[in-house]
Structures are given as structure tokens and as C-alpha cells.
Design a protein around this motif. Structure first.
Motif, PDB file in Angstrom:
ATOM      1  N   ARG A  86      80.847  12.585  48.606  1.00 31.25           N
ATOM      2  CA  ARG A  86      81.930  11.760  48.061  1.00 31.25           C
ATOM      3  C   ARG A  86      82.788  12.575  47.081  1.00 31.25           C
ATOM      4  O   ARG A  86      84.025  12.527  47.152  1.00 31.25           O
ATOM      5  N   LEU A  87      82.130  13.319  46.219  1.00 33.96           N
ATOM      6  CA  LEU A  87      82.864  14.111  45.227  1.00 33.96           C
ATOM      7  C   LEU A  87      83.794  15.117  45.912  1.00 33.96           C
ATOM      8  O   LEU A  87      84.943  15.303  45.500  1.00 33.96           O
ATOM      9  N   VAL A  88      83.273  15.721  46.975  1.00 32.33           N
ATOM     10  CA  VAL A  88      84.078  16.719  47.697  1.00 32.33           C
ATOM     11  C   VAL A  88      85.252  16.041  48.391  1.00 32.33           C
ATOM     12  O   VAL A  88      86.395  16.504  48.331  1.00 32.33           O
ATOM     13  N   ARG A  89      84.938  14.893  49.022  1.00 34.86           N
ATOM     14  CA  ARG A  89      86.004  14.140  49.722  1.00 34.86           C
ATOM     15  C   ARG A  89      87.095  13.752  48.729  1.00 34.86           C
ATOM     16  O   ARG A  89      88.280  13.945  48.983  1.00 34.86           O
ATOM     17  N   ASP A  90      86.687  13.219  47.575  1.00 36.50           N
ATOM     18  CA  ASP A  90      87.662  12.765  46.570  1.00 36.50           C
ATOM     19  C   ASP A  90      88.498  13.913  46.008  1.00 36.50           C
ATOM     20  O   ASP A  90      89.617  13.702  45.554  1.00 36.50           O
ATOM     21  N   SER A  91      87.937  15.108  46.019  1.00 36.85           N
ATOM     22  CA  SER A  91      88.699  16.233  45.459  1.00 36.85           C
ATOM     23  C   SER A  91      89.640  16.852  46.483  1.00 36.85           C
ATOM     24  O   SER A  91      90.332  17.823  46.178  1.00 36.85           O
ATOM     25  N   GLY A  92      89.645  16.293  47.698  1.00 34.89           N
ATOM     26  CA  GLY A  92      90.590  16.760  48.714  1.00 34.89           C
ATOM     27  C   GLY A  92      90.126  17.977  49.499  1.00 34.89           C
ATOM     28  O   GLY A  92      90.864  18.536  50.305  1.00 34.89           O
ATOM     29  N   TYR A 105      72.381  19.744  54.666  1.00 31.47           N
ATOM     30  CA  TYR A 105      70.970  19.624  55.018  1.00 31.47           C
ATOM     31  C   TYR A 105      70.652  18.141  55.153  1.00 31.47           C
ATOM     32  O   TYR A 105      71.039  17.353  54.289  1.00 31.47           O
ATOM     33  N   ARG A 106      69.977  17.786  56.225  1.00 29.13           N
ATOM     34  CA  ARG A 106      69.624  16.397  56.516  1.00 29.13           C
ATOM     35  C   ARG A 106      70.840  15.474  56.403  1.00 29.13           C
ATOM     36  O   ARG A 106      70.785  14.415  55.751  1.00 29.13           O
ATOM     37  N   ASN A 107      71.944  15.907  56.973  1.00 27.48           N
ATOM     38  CA  ASN A 107      73.185  15.110  57.093  1.00 27.48           C
ATOM     39  C   ASN A 107      73.907  14.849  55.782  1.00 27.48           C
ATOM     40  O   ASN A 107      74.755  13.961  55.713  1.00 27.48           O
ATOM     41  N   PHE A 108      73.555  15.564  54.733  1.00 24.18           N
ATOM     42  CA  PHE A 108      74.286  15.429  53.470  1.00 24.18           C
ATOM     43  C   PHE A 108      74.849  16.804  53.085  1.00 24.18           C
ATOM     44  O   PHE A 108      74.284  17.841  53.456  1.00 24.18           O
ATOM     45  N   LEU A 109      75.934  16.743  52.322  1.00 29.37           N
ATOM     46  CA  LEU A 109      76.508  17.987  51.802  1.00 29.37           C
ATOM     47  C   LEU A 109      75.992  18.169  50.380  1.00 29.37           C
ATOM     48  O   LEU A 109      76.206  17.320  49.516  1.00 29.37           O
ATOM     49  N   TRP A 110      75.335  19.299  50.143  1.00 29.62           N
ATOM     50  CA  TRP A 110      74.686  19.508  48.845  1.00 29.62           C
ATOM     51  C   TRP A 110      75.354  20.572  47.997  1.00 29.62           C
ATOM     52  O   TRP A 110      74.981  20.764  46.837  1.00 29.62           O
ATOM     53  N   ASN A 144      58.373  12.725  54.511  1.00 29.08           N
ATOM     54  CA  ASN A 144      58.389  11.450  55.238  1.00 29.08           C
ATOM     55  C   ASN A 144      57.990  10.276  54.345  1.00 29.08           C
ATOM     56  O   ASN A 144      58.436   9.148  54.569  1.00 29.08           O
ATOM     57  N   GLN A 145      57.163  10.560  53.351  1.00 33.38           N
ATOM     58  CA  GLN A 145      56.744   9.470  52.451  1.00 33.38           C
ATOM     59  C   GLN A 145      57.892   8.987  51.566  1.00 33.38           C
ATOM     60  O   GLN A 145      57.964   7.819  51.220  1.00 33.38           O
ATOM     61  N   VAL A 146      58.757   9.899  51.197  1.00 29.42           N
ATOM     62  CA  VAL A 146      59.819   9.533  50.248  1.00 29.42           C
ATOM     63  C   VAL A 146      61.186   9.384  50.909  1.00 29.42           C
ATOM     64  O   VAL A 146      62.124   8.874  50.297  1.00 29.42           O
ATOM     65  N   ALA A 147      61.276   9.813  52.169  1.00 30.36           N
ATOM     66  CA  ALA A 147      62.584   9.866  52.827  1.00 30.36           C
ATOM     67  C   ALA A 147      63.333   8.525  52.832  1.00 30.36           C
ATOM     68  O   ALA A 147      64.518   8.491  52.466  1.00 30.36           O
ATOM     69  N   PRO A 148      62.695   7.405  53.232  1.00 27.11           N
ATOM     70  CA  PRO A 148      63.484   6.157  53.334  1.00 27.11           C
ATOM     71  C   PRO A 148      64.188   5.792  52.019  1.00 27.11           C
ATOM     72  O   PRO A 148      65.374   5.475  52.021  1.00 27.11           O
ATOM     73  N   VAL A 149      63.456   5.901  50.913  1.00 26.22           N
ATOM     74  CA  VAL A 149      64.037   5.537  49.606  1.00 26.22           C
ATOM     75  C   VAL A 149      65.134   6.526  49.221  1.00 26.22           C
ATOM     76  O   VAL A 149      66.247   6.137  48.840  1.00 26.22           O
ATOM     77  N   ARG A 150      64.816   7.802  49.376  1.00 24.81           N
ATOM     78  CA  ARG A 150      65.781   8.833  48.946  1.00 24.81           C
ATOM     79  C   ARG A 150      67.058   8.768  49.771  1.00 24.81           C
ATOM     80  O   ARG A 150      68.158   8.807  49.213  1.00 24.81           O
ATOM     81  N   VAL A 151      66.895   8.702  51.082  1.00 31.85           N
ATOM     82  CA  VAL A 151      68.082   8.733  51.944  1.00 31.85           C
ATOM     83  C   VAL A 151      68.969   7.524  51.659  1.00 31.85           C
ATOM     84  O   VAL A 151      70.195   7.667  51.567  1.00 31.85           O
ATOM     85  N   SER A 152      68.353   6.356  51.483  1.00 27.15           N
ATOM     86  CA  SER A 152      69.207   5.170  51.230  1.00 27.15           C
ATOM     87  C   SER A 152      69.910   5.316  49.869  1.00 27.15           C
ATOM     88  O   SER A 152      71.065   4.909  49.722  1.00 27.15           O
ATOM     89  N   ARG A 153      69.239   5.916  48.897  1.00 34.19           N
ATOM     90  CA  ARG A 153      69.900   6.093  47.603  1.00 34.19           C
ATOM     91  C   ARG A 153      71.049   7.105  47.695  1.00 34.19           C
ATOM     92  O   ARG A 153      72.119   6.892  47.158  1.00 34.19           O
ATOM     93  N   GLU A 176      72.713   7.757  50.358  1.00 34.69           N
ATOM     94  CA  GLU A 176      73.808   7.140  51.123  1.00 34.69           C
ATOM     95  C   GLU A 176      74.647   6.254  50.221  1.00 34.69           C
ATOM     96  O   GLU A 176      75.877   6.227  50.322  1.00 34.69           O
ATOM     97  N   ALA A 177      73.948   5.544  49.325  1.00 38.56           N
ATOM     98  CA  ALA A 177      74.691   4.676  48.386  1.00 38.56           C
ATOM     99  C   ALA A 177      75.553   5.530  47.448  1.00 38.56           C
ATOM    100  O   ALA A 177      76.690   5.168  47.135  1.00 38.56           O
TER     101      ALA A 177
END
Lengths: 455, 305
Positions: free
Chosen positions: A115-121, A137-142, A439-448, A450-451
Motif C-alpha cells: 500500500r505504501l509503495v502504491r500510494d507513493s506512485g 515473498y508470499r504474494n506481498f511486497l516487503w 503454517n501454524q501462524v500463516a492464517p493470522v499473519r496473512v489476514s493481518r 492483507e488488512a
């Protein structure tokens, strides 16, 4: 003067100590200099590389009056960043390596930057694809790239001439590399090696990427290591051929006489090794340490199978990240976006004598760059066959194990198949353990995450 | 308790409190925390996840752990006796009343002042296969042996050959014997001269006096030095870490338990596994120290008792 009783003075000392401890533990407030918010920026560079970034930081500080970036050169930054982040006091911006991304991202130590990158153009199209890929990595830009590199074959033209080879014709396949190797290698009267055409462990920095030149990779990007696949088998068999042809101890004996990398005794400069894999920075060391009139060439590193057309290379990049828990992500992004502007990025890459990760390169950049083979490196970085370096969540364990097994094979102390098998067993287990944790933490982390990246 | 005693107790506690706070924060808490972490999957950056004894099971089946343990124990078994014999011998020689005694003592003590990092970098060059000083000393002897026996012995490539790397490190360790020599010298000077005089009157030889007077009287000092050496050898880290450029050495021949703990904790972020390894090292040190103390109770001669 009024006297103070001892118990009271002791109590005062204890009270002051308690206040000091409490003050030290209190939440960090924004630090300001002349009304400007101070951003902490940690970077790994020293020397001229640090100076190049310091100039960009100065330009940023001069360009506006709201933010002041405090630039700090930090050794072993990957470890210190981990400890600072765990302690809840990370810097606002940090310069890591792309290979750090998977472990940092999976451990929730970085802020997703979509989001930050998108907003900065800033757009994906602004970058060469391979460097953008290294920041995801894992569909996010880090991260966003700072100074990138691609690897290439460097060869000593004088040694080629002395061996009766055409100094303008580098090898194009691994078989050709080895035939050149035989011609370039010289032995002393006692049978020891005086010089060698090529040895995989010199400098050996990209051992984990070598399977790419054999047509494959070491990891499927998911759950499986590919050490059983043909490219890795061929890579290990290639390594095993070295002690058989040149003698393992003889190679290590020759290597023991090599001087420091940044010195006139670098084996490539003093004619001990004729062909090496290196990056764009090598020219800088050649200018500083190689003998006057040192002649060398740069081309794509030979592959097992010749592919006419687009050359193959493995790319890596230094990156700028915003650690999780950083207090001023918006301002941090403002600084990163400033660095990523074409003019500033080119100043940085020129200062560090590297290539730019951006798709657009100005004519001034090419004109002012001192590297005689800049176009070769740009061509390699632009190649559709440029591949990102191995970015494995267990990278350090993998690289350390690989070094051990490769050395055993090159010394002739372990058969290649045994080394490859043992390596696969150990490292697949390590990867499985990391993935199980993920795998134990992925669902919580990924949803956060994404938000966090929602507009 | 009398009011004065109470006040003294408070004062004593206040003065000792920095140490108590330091002990609680930097010794006891980390020890308890590492026991807990050793039962967890913990990467430092994420919350620990309880695994039970899984880390210990993994450790049992981890060949690298056994290799590191073997290297550590072999190093201790060879380096401690070697450095003890050498330093006792040097101390006895340096205790002889000869001219320039102080200068000799200083010369032997000086190398132990070199910091571990500088020492490792220095020895990297000394142990270099083709160009190192050690091999320059070794080669003439090998040439003589080869000429006499018709053999083809070559000077070892200390840091690249798995068979010699540990030997190279042991050689490096001997550089720092000066510190132990000073302690032995202090011990030697505490031995009453009457004992030697009495032994001489009994017609003993110099060797017998060394065996039956010097060694028993020096035994508390030997015990102290050996105990410290055991703990130090089991914690070996800095020199092999620098010698190998942060790696494990050829064929993991210079991988020590302390290095493996460091790698797991800070390179691989397996803090849980690193804690399990650290506890194993802790237990090993405690066990060996207890064995030494028990042995010392029987064999060490304290003249005051």
C-alpha cells in the motif's frame, strides 16, 4: 548545612535508580531536531559504498524541512535488526539483502509495503522484473531494491593469450569452460598447481545458485528442495570432476596461497586463476589492486547447455525495508521513495559502481559509469532469463551446509552422490520444520498483512 | 537481631544489590528462560510454541551436534593435558634462579595478552599451508625424513585439511599458556624451601623432588588451572570462529558446541534448538566440574589441612 540520615540517602539512591530504570523502559517518544522528525536508518555499507548513500541521505535532508534521516552504518546488520525488532526498538528504515526477506517476512519482522509503495506512485513497471521479484515473498511486497547486482564470467585475457586461446572468445558452455580450464592450468615441477583456469570455490560466493547454470534450481519455491533433480545431480558431478582432474589437496594448497580479495594478491589479478564468477563491483577492485594494464573480459557465465539469444544470469540486490514496529512508516516510505527516484538511484549506483535496478537508465549514467563492461551487465540484468538468487526461508542453514559438503567433494573426501543425498536429507528436514512453524501462524499473519495493505 | 546488625544487613544488601540484580537479570533469568525455550520452537521474533522434548529428540539424531560435541571433547582431551604439561614445565624452568629471570617470565607471559581475535588472525597466517611460518619450520624436518626414509611426506595444509585442522587449533591454544605459567609460578613460590632441603638431605634426585615435593604441593594450583581449562575448552568459540571465517572448518572439523549454539541462535534463528544445545553444554560442564572436584578431594594436597 542540614545533614541527611543514611537510610534516607540510601532510599534516595534507590529511588533515583528506579526512576532511571522506569525512564529507560518508557515508550519511545518521537525524536525531533529543530522541529524535524528524526528517522533512524541502518545500513550495512562502509567505505565508499556508505559515502554514496550518505550523499543521497544528505540530499533528502536538504530537500525538505519535516524529516531528518539519521544514517548509521551497522555491521552484521541482519542479526542486529533481528534483535532490535525483537526488542521493540527497530530502526525506521533498514538496508538488508534480498536473501534475508523470507526469514524476516515469515517471522513478522517486516511491514508489507504494497500500500505504501502504491500510494507513493511507485510501480512495478519502473523496475527490471528480476529485482522486483526479489522484493516479493508470499504474494506481498516487503522491500524496494537499492543497489543490485548480476553475476558474470570474468576472464584474464593475458592468461588466455599465453594458453593459446582467443582472448576475445569466452567459453559458452560448461564443457567449453572445462576445456579452457585444462589449457589454462599449469603445474609446477613437483606436480603442485601453479595456476588454474577455473575453480568453483574461487570465490565460491554463489554456490547455492550454481544449479541455475545447469538448467534448474535448488528449491521449487514451495515445500520441496530439488537436490534430487537432474540439474543438481549434474552440478555435484561437475564439482566431483575437479579433484579427479586437478587433485583436491592440490587445489586447496593453491588456494591457501591466495591473498586477500581486496589486495594485489587477489588470485584473479596475479594470474593464479584465469576465470571467475563475479559481480559488477569487481571493476572497482581491478582498478584499485590489479597491475597496470590488466586486461579482462566480462560475459555471461557459461551454461551446461548453450542457449543462443538471451543470456542467463543470477541476480541479487540490496534492499530497503521498513521493520515491523517502526514508528513512522509513512515518513520512512517518503525517504525510500526519494531514494528510488531515477536521479537519486543513479547517483547511489554510480557512487557504488553498480548497475541500476530501474528499467530506465539515463545516458548520463552510462556515460559517467566507469565500468568498461557496464552494457554487458545491463544486458544480463535485462535478460528475460535473469533469475533471482535462491531466497529460501532456511537460506543460512542451507548455504552453510552446502559449503561444508561442496568442500568435502572438492577435496575428494566424499562422493558427490553421498554429499548431495546427505545435504538433501538435512536441509529438507530443516525446511519442513520452518514451514510447519509458518503454517501454524500463516492464517493470522496473512489476514493481518492483507488488512494492512488495503487502500 | 540487634538494631545495629539489622542496619548492617540492610547496608550489606544495598551494597551487594548491583551484583544481585545483575545475577538475577543476566544469569538466573536467562538460565530459566533457556530451559523453557529449549522446550519450544522459538525464533526470537515470534512467540515460542511449546514442543515438549522435540528439540532434544532432534538433537539426539543430529549428526552435526555429535560432530561438534566430538570436536569439543577431543579438543579438551588433547589441549588441556598438553597445555598443563607445557605450562608446569615452563613454570619450573622460569622458577630457576638465573640471570634475567624477570625478562624470561615477561617474554613467556606477553603472548597471553594478545586478544583472541588478533590471535586467530595471526594464526590464520602462521598456519597457512604453502606460506605459513609453522610449515616453514616443519618442512626442513620433513625433507630430512623424506631423504632418509624415501618417503613423500608433505607439510600439512592445517586449515584446509580435516585431519589437521583440530591439530592446528590446539597449536594455537598453546600460545596462551603464559597465563597459566604465571599462576603456576605463584604456586611454586609458595612451596616452603625446607621441604626441598629435607628431601635433599634424604638424598633425592631433582626428578624425585619434583615428583614428591613440587607436584603434591602444587596440586591445588594444578587443580584450579585444569578446572578452569576444562570450562574454557568446552566454551571454545572465538578462535575457531575467526580461523574459519565464521564457518565450520573443512568437513566441520572446527565446529565446536559453542559455535553450533551461536549458529542456531543468531544465524538460523532456531533459538529453541540453540537453548537445548546450550543446556547440554551446561550439563556437560557441570558434570565434568563435579567429577574434577570429587577427584580433587582425593588427590589434591592442601597443606593447611
Amino acid at each position: 548545612m542540614k545533614s541527611i540520615s543514611r537510610p534516607v540517602s540510601i532510599l534516595r539512591i534507590l529511588g533515583c535508580t528506579a526512576l532511571f530504570v522506569l525512564a529507560a523502559c518508557s515508550p519511545k517518544e518521537d525524536r525531533r531536531v529543530s522541529g524535524r522528525l528524526v528517522l533512524e536508518y541502518w545500513e550495512k555499507w562502509t567505505g565508499f559504498e556508505r559515502d554514496a548513500m550518505a550523499r543521497v541521505v544528505d540530499d533528502f535532508n536538504d530537500s525538505q524541512d519535516r524529516i531528518f534521516v539519521r544514517f548509521l552504518s551497522v555491521s552484521r546488520i541482519d542479526q542486529k535488526m533481528m534483535l532490535a525488532t525483537a526488542g521493540g526498538v527497530p530502526p525506521d528504515v533498514a538496508g538488508l539483502w534480498a536473501i534475508n526477506l523470507p526469514s524476516y517476512a515469515e517471522n513478522n519482522a517486516l511491514m508489507p509495503m504494497d500500500r505504501l509503495v502504491r500510494d507513493s506512485g511507485i510501480r512495478e513497471e519502473d523496475y527490471l522484473p528480476v529485482f522486483w521479484k526479489l522484493c516479493r515473498y508470499r504474494n506481498f511486497l516487503w522491500a524496494l531494491p537499492s543497489t543490485p547486482s548480476v553475476t558474470a564470467l570474468h576472464w584474464n585475457k593475458k592468461m588466455f593469450r599465453e594458453a593459446g586461446l582467443d582472448p576475445e572468445q569466452p567459453p559458452r558452455t560448461i564443457a567449453e569452460l572445462e576445456s579452457f580450464n585444462e589449457k589454462l592450468t599449469r603445474k609446477n615441477a613437483d606436480g603442485s598447481l601453479a595456476q588454474i583456469g577455473h575453480m568453483p570455490q574461487e570465490p565460491g560466493w554463489w554456490m547455492h545458485d550454481f544449479p541455475s547454470w545447469f538448467g534448474g534450481a535448488s528449491w521449487d519455491g514451495g515445500t520441496q528442495l530439488l537436490l534430487d533433480a537432474a540439474p543438481n545431480r549434474h552440478f555435484f558431478a561437475w564439482l566431483e570432476s575437479y579433484p579427479k582432474r586437478f587433485g583436491g589437496p592440490a587445489m586447496y594448497q593453491l588456494r591457501g596461497a591466495f591473498g586477500n580479495f581486496a589486495s594485489p594478491d587477489n588470485p584473479f589479478f596475479n594470474g593464479k586463476v584465469g576465470m571467475i564468477m563475479q559481480g559488477v563491483w569487481m571493476n572497482n577492485f581491478i582498478k584499485n589492486y590489479a597491475p597496470a594494464g590488466f586486461e579482462y573480459g566480462v560475459a555471461a557465465f557459461p551454461e551446461e547447455t548453450e542457449h543462443p539469444g538471451a543470456p542467463m544470469t543470477v541476480a541479487e540486490t540490496d534492499i530497503l525495508v521498513i521493520p515491523a514496529g517502526a514508528h513512522h512508516p509513512k515518513e520512512a516510505m517518503e525517504f525510500i521513495a526519494f531514494v528510488e527516484r531515477q536521479k537519486n538511484m543513479e547517483n547511489l549506483c554510480l557512487g557504488q559502481r553498480k548497475i541500476s535496478p530501474l528499467r530506465r537508465v539515463s545516458s548520463e549514467f552510462v556515460k559517467n559509469h566507469s565500468h568498461p563492461y557496464l552494457r554487458t551487465f545491463l544486458q544480463l540484468a535485462n535478460s528475460p532469463r535473469a533469475q533471482p538468487t535462491l531466497a529460501l526461508p532456511t537460506f543460512k542453514e542451507y548455504a552453510n551446509d552446502l559449503t561444508t559438503y561442496v568442500n568435502l567433494v572438492l577435496l575428494g573426501r566424499m562422493p558427490a552422490e553421498q554429499a548431495r543425498g546427505e545435504m538433501l536429507g538435512r536441509q529438507q528436514k530443516a525446511l519442513d520444520a520452518k514451514l510447519s512453524r509458518w503454517n501454524q501462524v500463516a492464517p493470522v499473519r496473512v489476514s493481518r498483512w492483507e488488512a494492512e495493505i488495503q487502500p | 537481631m540487634m538494631p545495629g546488625e539489622h542496619r548492617n544487613l540492610i547496608k550489606g544488601l544495598v551494597f551487594i544489590s548491583p551484583w544481585i540484580v545483575g545475577f538475577l537479570a543476566f544469569n538466573l533469568y536467562p538460565l530459566i528462560a533457556s530451559i523453557w525455550f529449549s522446550l519450544c520452537d522459538y525464533s526470537v521474533l515470534s512467540q515460542p510454541v511449546f514442543l515438549g522434548v522435540q528439540n532434544y529428540v532432534d538433537l539426539w539424531h543430529d549428526p552435526v551436534f555429535w560432530k561438534a560435541l566430538r570436536n569439543t571433547v577431543v579438543f579438551a582431551l588433547v589441549a588441556i593435558p598438553l597445555s598443563s604439561f607445557l605450562s608446569i614445565g615452563l613454570a619450573v624452568l622460569l622458577n630457576q634462579p638465573i640471570a634475567g629471570q624477570g625478562i624470561y617470565r615477561t617474554i613467556f607471559f606477553l603472548p597471553s595478552l594478545v586478544p583472541a581475535i588478533s590471535l586467530a588472525i595471526l594464526w590464520q597466517w602462521m598456519l597457512n599451508g604453502p606460506m605459513g611460518l609453522v610449515n616453514n619450520l616443519v618442512r626442513p624436518f620433513l625433507n630430512i625424513i623424506n631423504a632418509v626414509c624415501g618417503s613423500h611426506l608433505q607439510a600439512p595444509d592445517w586449515l584446509n585439511d580435516p585431519n589437521f585442522a583440530l591439530g592446528g587449533l590446539i597449536l594455537t591454544g598453546l600460545w596462551g599458556t603464559g597465563q597459566a605459567v604465571v599462576i603456576y609460578l605463584a604456586g611454586l613460590q609458595e612451596i616452603p624451601l625446607e621441604l626441598y632441603e629435607a628431601a635433599e638431605l634424604d638424598g633425592t634426585s631433582a626428578w624425585q623432588r619434583f615428583l614428591h615435593v613440587t607436584l603434591p604441593m602444587l596440586s591445588p594450583v594444578i587443580f584450579f588451572n585444569v578446572l578452569m581449562s576444562i570450562i574454557g575448552a568446552l566454551q571454545t568459540f572465538a578462535v575457531p570462529y575467526i580461523l574459519t571465517g565464521g564457518g565450520d572448518g573443512p568437513g566441520r572439523s572446527l565446529l565446536f558446541l559453542a559455535t553450533y549454539i551461536y549458529q542456531n541462535a543468531f544465524d538460523y534463528w532456531n533459538m529453541g534448538y540453540a537453548s537445548a544445545l546450550a543446556l547440554c553444554l551446561f550439563v556437560l560442564i557441570i558434570a565434568l566440574s563435579l567429577v574434577s572436584v570429587r577427584y580433587g578431594e582425593k588427590k589434591v594436597h592442601y597443606s593447611g589441612r
